[in-house]
Design an enzyme around this catalytic site. Structure first.
Site, PDB file in Angstrom:
ATOM      1  N   SER A 175       0.866  -1.120  -0.102  1.00 32.54           N
ATOM      2  CA  SER A 175       0.045  -0.045  -0.205  1.00 32.54           C
ATOM      3  C   SER A 175       1.001   1.232   0.022  1.00 32.54           C
ATOM      4  O   SER A 175       0.571   2.006  -0.685  1.00 32.54           O
ATOM      5  CB  SER A 175      -0.728  -0.063   1.302  1.00 32.54           C
ATOM      6  N   SER A 273     -18.487  11.419  -7.727  1.00 34.33           N
ATOM      7  CA  SER A 273     -18.466  12.640  -8.196  1.00 34.33           C
ATOM      8  C   SER A 273     -18.164  12.637  -9.434  1.00 34.33           C
ATOM      9  O   SER A 273     -18.348  13.757 -10.197  1.00 34.33           O
ATOM     10  CB  SER A 273     -17.396  13.411  -7.142  1.00 34.33           C
TER      11      SER A 273
END
Lengths: 532, 377, 197
Positions: A175, A273
């Site tokens: 990550s 969005s």
């Protein structure tokens, strides 16, 4: 999988072939594809574990698994879904879309990108191997919940805890490298004219998420390292006998854990969005307030961690501080929801599958947000804490929030990835079955929690029987519905759908990725586009 | 209840929801203490505020979904910015939060009342049972006991089917925590091993039991009655099987209970000094085994392979008595085998060891007397 | 490896970012560990978790508040498998704030081997812990009991006169653990592995 993309071989030049294409890939699209497939496979493994759990909980009594195994299943389910499904899926989407959205030819650090991905199968192989060994009667898999509280995971942890620690270290490194890569790409690789405040919201949310990852994944690495030295090297970070404190574990863990919660939702905010303006055929409402709201959520996420620990016996001043800080998160989150609704307001709406998932996201994530607000109220939290109310809350934000966001994103972008439109009818079936069953699955859990059912129990007393049965039925419908999704994705990838995608794909879509042909060529934006 | 009946019940729930909802608890209950009533009050308030906000936001969205469709010929406006609106929906939620925070703070501060308690009771979490110790503070009583689930057979798949799924299923204990009504009772909560959490919803008290540290909470229960709760923090395999049961009694009944407990203790002390017959030891041992040992080692003595060792035919239960006694008294570090020296009296230990050495074909013929246990302690 | 033309910058800009971000990563890894002492400081300031401070010297001038009386309760807990007996010699005492008070706890080793124990103190309510000072305590050092040995172990404490007015009952708790890494801990652990086989 490789056959899928090779079909388009004739469109593009020098694409590597065979297994080496994937093993040694430095191409952001191939690596994105691998992340997404990895996440998809893990989704079915984690989901299968969840179905065993729900089967066991269908009625009172122990029918399928012993309590020891039940705890291993809940632990692995949580770890796989958090670290193996949601996070890799987001990284996969970032890999595919960020370079195309900012007009870059690839990620900034392509070789590191390869390594970030290839650490994951090792990490999860180790974790899943511990469960397989447990099923074969060789010891126990990690059985202390995905939150692995000490001393249950240290002094009392099974031998496989060391596997778990190593596995967490590997996924942490993966990550962190992924996040560094995304930050470097966004900072260095934007096309001329692509200023920060012109970046698509998805890029913005990932930019902020990447900073969160950089800040908290090392803390997770720290906490598992402390566990390791407590277990084997005579330290006493979390062992009261040696002057340590088990509650310290929870503080350090949640210092990581709470920002982690936002790591798992912010990119979904970004996807929604992108989708809502496309299908409203209207610009996103309040672009800059969206960006500021995301940044404030990220900042606040660092000062609310102890709201997970109100029952540990904190001083009142601490409880009040963490309650107020947590309540504040509702403000920027509310801004986002209001902005999405306003984007739809007086738009020209159409309801293709990505938009359906996006609308369901707004409804259902908001419900999860409401229960989150309820949970931060300390006196009420004393009743909610560690019950099914919490389970309901975080499944609303993670399944109907994060996972629905990912599904919406896959439907939205898969025509661009494959050059084929997905099957809209199947997509609608997938959506409607999912959205109904997911509520049958998780909504009754609110009632169970309020009636007093603790979480992480393999069996329960009779007053909880009815709603557990309802939830289990919802779980099986939801679980099997995802096979429709799998089938639809494979069908689209193999080009078996009738409609070829145009480069625009969606009538209302705006952004650089839609200027590329569908499927996006293996090497795109080799000469940077000019953004006006 | 069988699966078929439950499915039928579900269908009836869907068809006749109004009537059948009676059996389905939907909401938190107010409980009996000021804590639980405070929690209920703030829960209700915040929930309805959320519902109201939800109606407004979802209403606007639904209106838009219905009326602003492309298929109805809606044309997109250029409405994408409004400083006034954006300020409004930053400030208004903030004000609503303040409206929530004020009562939440008041209720929380009311809970922090550290004035004089009438009585202190120490609660210790064990894997997987509770210990209640009244031997604390000014009103200390020499009473301390463990509270175990009454149906250890429920803990395993193989034996669970034999346990009645009735109203007591998984919620009944052998010995309840008994408290007087209308007294302020201070609960001192700690743990012997991992973290547990002592929770009784009707009291609004949920506190973690943390090894090495002591937490406190208070209850003042106005009404006599039985109040039930659970362990709320994952504490290992049998986390789901350590219920909490509190019995509130009037002061007179409570005092009578104290007296009876003392009488029981005296009788136990006397029995520890006599020599028992093998039949008595076996009978008592079977009872003790069922409540204390069967959860792990199984009623059949077969244990669970790779998790809990078998006693049937085991080297410990058929080998030297001294070693068997030592393990039961002092436990095995790093395993679930606890030290029972502090948990049971001489007579019960003698009985259960005798039982383990002679049951399930472990025909060692050995007899352990309370005096042997006393000597080995 | 295919080389893509870089956008507006070259590898140097990437290197700079990597160096910066790696510095944050290493810093945050360190921060995780720094939380340990930070947490302990935080606990001793706020009394979080009922952690009490270390040994203090008996003050030369005592500031006794005879107008108040506080009940101090004593509880004793043995952690898992600690084969001792352990309880307070008195269940509670009433003290004036500022007044040094001496009490004791009794411990007995019930086994045939030497065992080293470590007692961990804790005070409830946590808020009172910062006002609870010990001038003498068996918890400051490890305690060794030979086979069958018993001991009365003293504690001398002073409650600060500044303790909030609404605290009139507090509890001092000790939990005895087997000292980690001590012979008994090792032998019991070894014993258990042996028995499992």
């Amino acid at each position: 999988m490789s056959a899928v993309i090779e079909e388009h071989h004739d469109h593009h030049d020098h694409k590597p072939t065979g297994i080496g294409r994937w093993l040694f890939s430095t191409n952001h699209k191939d690596i994105g594809t691998m992340y997404l497939w990895f996440s998809f496979i893990m989704f079915f493994i984690g989901g299968a574990l969840a179905l065993v759990i729900r089967a066991e909980l269908f009625e009172p009594g122990l029918q399928f698994v012993e309590p020891e195994l039940f705890n291993q299943l809940t632990t692995l389910h949580g770890l796989i879904m958090v670290f193996g499904v949601i996070m890799p899926a987001f990284v996969g989407l970032a890999n595919w879309m960020i370079p195309m959205m900012i007009g870059a030819p690839d990620m900034a650090l392509p070789r590191m990108n390869n390594w970030s991905f290839w650490l994951l199968p090792g990490a999860f192989g180790l974790l899943i191997a511990s469960l397989v060994m447990s099923l074969m009667g060789m010891g126990s898999a990690p059985n202390f919940g995905w939150t692995f509280y000490a001393p249950l995971s240290t002094t009392y942890g099974p031998a496989s805890t060391d596997y778990f620690i190593f596995s967490v270290h590997m996924m942490g490194i993966s990550s962190i490298m992924g996040a560094i890569n995304i930050i470097a790409t966004i900072m260095n690789m934007r096309a001329p004219g692509m200023t920060y405040m012109k970046m698509p919201i998805f890029v913005w949310t990932w930019f902020i998420t990447a900073y969160l990852l950089i800040a908290v994944m090392p803390v997770l690495a720290g906490v598992v390292t402390m566990m390791l030295t407590d277990r084997h090297f005579g330290t006493s970070f979390f062992n009261a006998a040696g002057g340590g404190d088990p509650v310290l574990f929870q503080h350090v863990f949640w210092f990581f854990g709470h920002p982690e919660v936002y790591i798992m939702i912010l990119p979904s905010f970004g996807i929604i969005s992108q989708i809502v303006p496309t299908f409203a055929r209207k610009k996103i409402f309040g672009y800059s307030s969206m960006v500021y709201a995301t940044a404030s959520i990220a900042f606040l996420s660092f000062i609310v961690w102890a709201h997970h620990m109100f029952t540990t016996g904190m001083p009142v001043a601490g409880e009040l501080f963490f309650m107020y800080a947590t309540m504040l998160i509702a403000v920027p989150t509310g801004v986002k929801v209001f902005n999405w609704v306003s984007t739809m307001w007086r738009g020209s709406l159409s309801f293709e599958t990505p938009m359906l998932f996006a609308i369901a996201f707004i409804f259902l994530f908001t419900i999860g947000g409401f229960t989150g607000l309820m949970l931060c109220i300390v006196p009420a939290d004393f009743q909610y804490h560690d019950t099914y109310f919490v389970v309901a809350h975080f499944h609303y934000v993670l399944v109907t929030g994060a996972a629905f966001g990912i599904m919406a994103g896959v439907y939205y972008w898969i025509p661009k990835w494959t050059g084929n439109m997905y099957d809209e009818t199947l997509g609608k079936w997938h959506f409607w079955l999912s959205v109904i069953s997911v509520n049958v699955l998780f909504f009754p859990m609110h009632f169970l929690g309020l009636a007093g059912m603790p979480r992480r129990i393999p069996d329960y007393s009779l007053q909880f029987a009815e709603f557990n049965a309802v939830a289990s039925i919802g779980a099986f419908v939801f679980g099997f519905t995802q096979l429709i999704f799998l089938y639809n994705v494979i069908k689209t990838a193999r080009g078996k759908t009738s409609v070829k995608a145009t480069s625009q794909v969606w009538e209302g879509a705006e952004g650089l990725e839609w200027t590329l042909p569908s499927p996006a060529p293996f090497h795109s934006f080799t000469t940077p586009p000019q953004v006006k | 209840m069988s699966a078929a009946i439950r499915v039928a019940g579900l269908i009836s729930l869907l068809l006749f929801s109004a009537q059948s909802m009676a059996g389905y608890q939907l909401n938190m209950k107010p409980g009996v203490t000021s804590f639980s009533q405070g929690a209920y009050e703030i829960h209700t308030m915040v929930m309805w505020i959320c519902v109201a906000i939800g109606v407004v936001v979802f209403g606007a969205m639904l209106y838009s979904i219905i009326n602003h469709r492309k298929s109805k010929g809606a044309v997109a406006s250029d409405f994408h910015e409004s400083t006034a609106l954006e300020l409004a929906w930053t400030i208004v939620p903030f004000l609503i939060l303040i409206v929530m925070a004020i009562p939440a703070t008041r209720i929380l501060l009311d809970m922090e009342d550290v004035s004089n308690p009438d009585l202190s009771i120490k609660i210790t979490g064990y894997q997987w049972k509770w210990n209640y110790d009244y031997n604390v503070g000014e009103n200390a009583q020499d009473i301390s006991f463990f509270s175990n689930i009454t149906t250890p057979d429920a803990l395993h798949k193989s034996t669970n089917g034999g346990v009645a799924k009735d109203k007591d299923y998984l919620i009944e204990v052998d010995k309840k925590l008994v408290i007087p009504t209308n007294k302020k009772i201070r609960l001192l909560i700690t743990s012997n091993d991992v973290i547990h959490a002592w929770w009784v919803p009707a009291f609004g008290v949920k506190k973690d039991a943390i090894p090495g540290f002591i937490n406190e909470s208070w209850i003042n229960v106005p009404e006599p009655g039985i109040y039930r709760g659970k362990c709320a923090e994952l504490c290992g395999a049998n986390h789901g099987f350590m219920p909490v049961v509190v019995e509130a009694k009037s002061e007179a009944d409570y005092n009578a209970w104290i007296a009876s407990q003392k009488a029981v203790a005296t009788a136990a002390a006397a029995s520890a000094n006599k020599t028992w017959t093998k039949e008595d030891l076996m009978a008592q041992g079977e009872k003790v085994y069922a409540t204390t040992c069967a959860a792990c080692h199984q009623a059949s003595g077969a244990g669970i392979p790779n998790v809990f060792p078998a006693l049937k035919g085991s080297a410990i239960a058929t080998g030297p008595v001294a070693k068997h006694l030592n393990i039961v008294l002092h436990g095995v570090t790093g395993t679930a085998m606890q030290a029972f020296a502090g948990q049971m009296n001489d007579a019960d230990l003698a009985a259960v060891i005798t039982y383990e050495r002679n049951a399930w074909g472990n025909n060692t013929g050995d007899m352990v007397q309370p005096s042997d246990v006393k000597a080995a302690r | 490896m295919s080389v893509h033309p870089k956008q507006n910058t070259g590898g140097d800009a990437n290197k700079k970012i990597i160096v910066w971000l790696m510095a944050i990563v290493i810093g945050m890894f360190g921060f995780g560990f720094a939380l340990v002492p930070l947490y302990n400081v935080f606990c001793s300031v706020t009394g979080l978790n009922g952690k009490t401070g270390g040994q203090i010297a008996l003050p030369a001038v005592l500031n006794v508040d005879t107008s108040r009386e506080i009940t101090v309760e004593f509880v004793a807990t043995l952690n898992e498998n600690m084969p001792w007996s352990f309880y307070p010699d008195v269940r509670s005492v009433k003290v004036h704030p500022g007044e040094p008070t001496r009490i004791s706890f009794y411990a007995k080793n019930n086994t045939n081997e030497k065992i080293i124990g470590q007692a961990i103190p804790s005070v409830a309510p946590g808020l009172a812990a910062t006002y609870f000072h010990k001038t003498e305590c068996f918890c400051f050092t490890e305690q060794t009991l030979q086979a069958g040995e018993e001991k009365h172990m003293p504690v001398v404490f002073i409650i600060d006169s500044d303790i909030p007015k609404d605290v009139n009952v507090l509890t001092l708790s000790y939990t005895f653990f087997i000292k980690p890494g001590s012979e008994a801990a090792v032998s019991l652990a070894h014993n258990s592995k042996h028995q499992e086989l």
